[in-house]
Design a protein around this motif. Structure first.
Motif, PDB file in Angstrom:
ATOM      1  N   VAL B  63     -48.041  -9.038 -19.942  1.00 51.22           N
ATOM      2  CA  VAL B  63     -48.200  -8.948 -18.490  1.00 51.22           C
ATOM      3  C   VAL B  63     -49.080 -10.082 -17.989  1.00 51.22           C
ATOM      4  CG1 VAL B  63     -49.098  -7.554 -16.587  1.00 51.22           C
ATOM      5  CG2 VAL B  63     -47.871  -6.451 -18.475  1.00 51.22           C
ATOM      6  N   LEU B  70     -45.704  -5.752 -14.701  1.00 49.53           N
ATOM      7  CA  LEU B  70     -46.529  -4.602 -15.052  1.00 49.53           C
ATOM      8  C   LEU B  70     -45.670  -3.351 -15.235  1.00 49.53           C
ATOM      9  CD1 LEU B  70     -49.340  -3.431 -15.470  1.00 49.53           C
ATOM     10  CD2 LEU B  70     -49.559  -3.187 -13.003  1.00 49.53           C
ATOM     11  N   LEU B 105     -55.684  -7.554 -13.240  1.00 55.41           N
ATOM     12  CA  LEU B 105     -54.825  -6.486 -13.765  1.00 55.41           C
ATOM     13  C   LEU B 105     -55.285  -5.112 -13.254  1.00 55.41           C
ATOM     14  CD1 LEU B 105     -52.522  -5.813 -15.853  1.00 55.41           C
ATOM     15  CD2 LEU B 105     -54.362  -5.344 -17.465  1.00 55.41           C
TER      16      LEU B 105
END
Lengths: 219, 270
Positions: B63, B70, B105
């Protein structure tokens, strides 16, 4: 005796301020004495040597570095307003910076350090003057002070008072169960019995660290 | 916006991964949307504990490096549709991820989930620093052993230095019999040293070993005492007031605990 050497703790590490007017030889003698008394205060610290306006030649600087080397110390930088000193430092591989007096003065303000939180494992408080901790000093935590240390809480870690060589310094705490206590050049260890739960004070008496209840000490 | 909670400990083997898996599952059982993230790059095992190992296609590093979106990397737990796992990469190491990558993230995950639980690697190096990079709060897991408590103390100092607020404590693998006999640090001993709020006490439970090996988390087993403790922790994380369960019939320890450490309003009763 006139104070030829001043030690100041600041954000950027320790500053070793050397008098700029007395003969260089006298200064080296004083420094030799000072380091002999309490070089452990400096262990692992970032040290800046501040020679003020004094112009050092290469030989003088090498002498200074050799003296510090004897005690296991190496300055990280040299501060001076004299260009000769800075040039000598650079060719000896020590970072050199011009003198900023304003900062030095700011560091002098307030001789005592007040730290209002627990000193946890892995944390180190180093200060040239007296230190007060509002909280505990946990095992694995360390205090190194030029002066006395008072902990309003438990001492479970290592406390070094008088680390610049002053045996008159004391260590006081609400509950003293340290891994180790040091005053000046002396080292004391907690006896392996459970300590009394009362405020106690450690001080030096006839060449050894003794611990007594605060009630007895204050008399 | 969801909450990002990092589970960490300093010392290895005290139950970070077990805590993450159980807390995540318990929160999802309560109806929340939960993502659990394995931040132990190179030593992946949250997927094993959750029984999802054979469904991994993409991982966290894929990712971050843009090889997968994701959504593609998140593994849905079939038993709980609102529970997702983002696995660690096994063939890479900690250096594959940076502080800023983790912040980005976690921000992405926070928008999609109510709770994002991050399973931190042991240690105080970059892996740990990355794991707490995007955290809103931190849970410290320790066992009542001197070495584990010492490391927990170090980690608490670091999380404070990184300004992650006040961490809370999960005391794991508590052996009541040994504590009562004075052969082990007591709960009071641990709290006196660490001086942080307790969010749960998990009794030592041999069933955890078998359930972990089978990939079935303890909270799914109604008869598991450890599972019950993790369900209580989940409720406390949600903000409910849950009394600490008595670890023995007498229950005396916990009554006293509440007296000492329960939050009391200060100066408000005048």
């Amino acid at each position: 005796m006139q104070q030829l050497i001043a030690i100041k703790g600041g954000r950027g590490g320790l500053r070793l301020q050397l008098d700029e007017s007395v003969p260089w030889e006298d200064l080296l003698v004083a420094l030799q004495q000072q380091l002999g008394q309490g070089s452990s205060f400096f262990n692992g610290a970032q040290i800046t040597v501040d020679v003020g306006e004094r112009a050092l030649d290469q030989a003088q600087l090498d002498g200074l570095l050799a003296l510090m080397q004897e005690h296991g110390l190496k300055p990280d930088s040299l501060a001076s307003s004299a260009r000769e000193s800075r040039a000598a430092a650079r060719s000896a591989g020590v970072a050199a910076r011009p003198l900023v007096r304003g900062i030095a003065e700011a560091e002098e303000r307030g001789e005592a350090l007040f730290h209002a939180r627990t000193v946890r494992s892995g944390q180190l408080i180093r200060h040239h003057g007296n230190v007060t901790i509002l909280g505990d000093v946990n095992a694995g935590g360390e205090i190194i002070a030029g002066g006395s240390v008072i902990v309003w809480g438990h001492v479970r870690g290592v406390v070094h008072a008088g680390a610049l060589g002053d045996r008159n310094c004391i260590i006081g705490a609400l509950h003293l169960v340290p891994t180790q206590l040091r005053i000046a050049d002396l080292i004391g260890r907690q006896p392996d019995k459970a300590a009394d739960k009362m405020p106690e004070v450690a001080r030096v008496e006839s060449g050894a660290i003794v611990v007594e209840p605060w009630e007895a000490f204050k008399k | 916006m969801g909450r990002v909670i990092t589970v960490t400990s300093g010392k290895g083997g005290v139950g970070k991964t077990t805590t993450t898996a159980n807390l995540g599952t318990a929160l999802a059982m309560g109806g929340a949307r939960v993502a659990v993230v394995d931040a132990d790059i190179g030593l992946r095992n949250l997927d094993i504990v959750m029984g999802l190992e054979n469904r991994i296609v993409f991982d966290l590093v894929d990712v971050i490096e843009g090889r997968a979106r994701l959504k593609q990397a998140l593994i849905k737990d079939k038993r709980f549709p609102d529970l997702c796992l983002l696995p660690a990469a096994q063939t890479r190491d900690k250096d594959a991820v940076s502080h800023d990558d983790m912040v980005a993230l976690t921000n992405q995950l926070r928008a999609e989930f109510d709770y994002v639980l991050i399973d931190s690697p042991a240690g105080i190096e970059s892996g740990f620093r990355n794991a707490i990079a995007g955290a809103d709060e931190v849970l410290i897991v320790t066992t009542p052993e001197v070495s584990a408590v010492r490391d927990a103390d170090r980690i608490i100092g670091l999380t404070e230095a990184f300004e992650k607020g006040h961490p809370r404590l999960v005391l794991n693998r508590v052996k009541t019999r040994m504590m009562k006999a004075g052969e082990m640090m007591s709960i009071e001993d641990v709290l006196q040293i660490l001086a942080i709020d307790l969010v749960g006490v998990v009794p030592d439970d041999e069933m955890i070993v078998t359930s972990t090996n089978r990939g079935e988390v303890a909270v799914m087993d109604k008869s598991s005492r450890a599972g019950k403790a993790f369900v209580d922790i989940a409720r406390r994380v949600r903000g409910e007031q849950v009394p600490f369960m008595a670890l023995d019939e007498g229950g005396g320890v916990f009554d006293r605990l509440f007296g000492m450490f329960g939050r009391r309003p200060r100066g408000s009763e005048r």
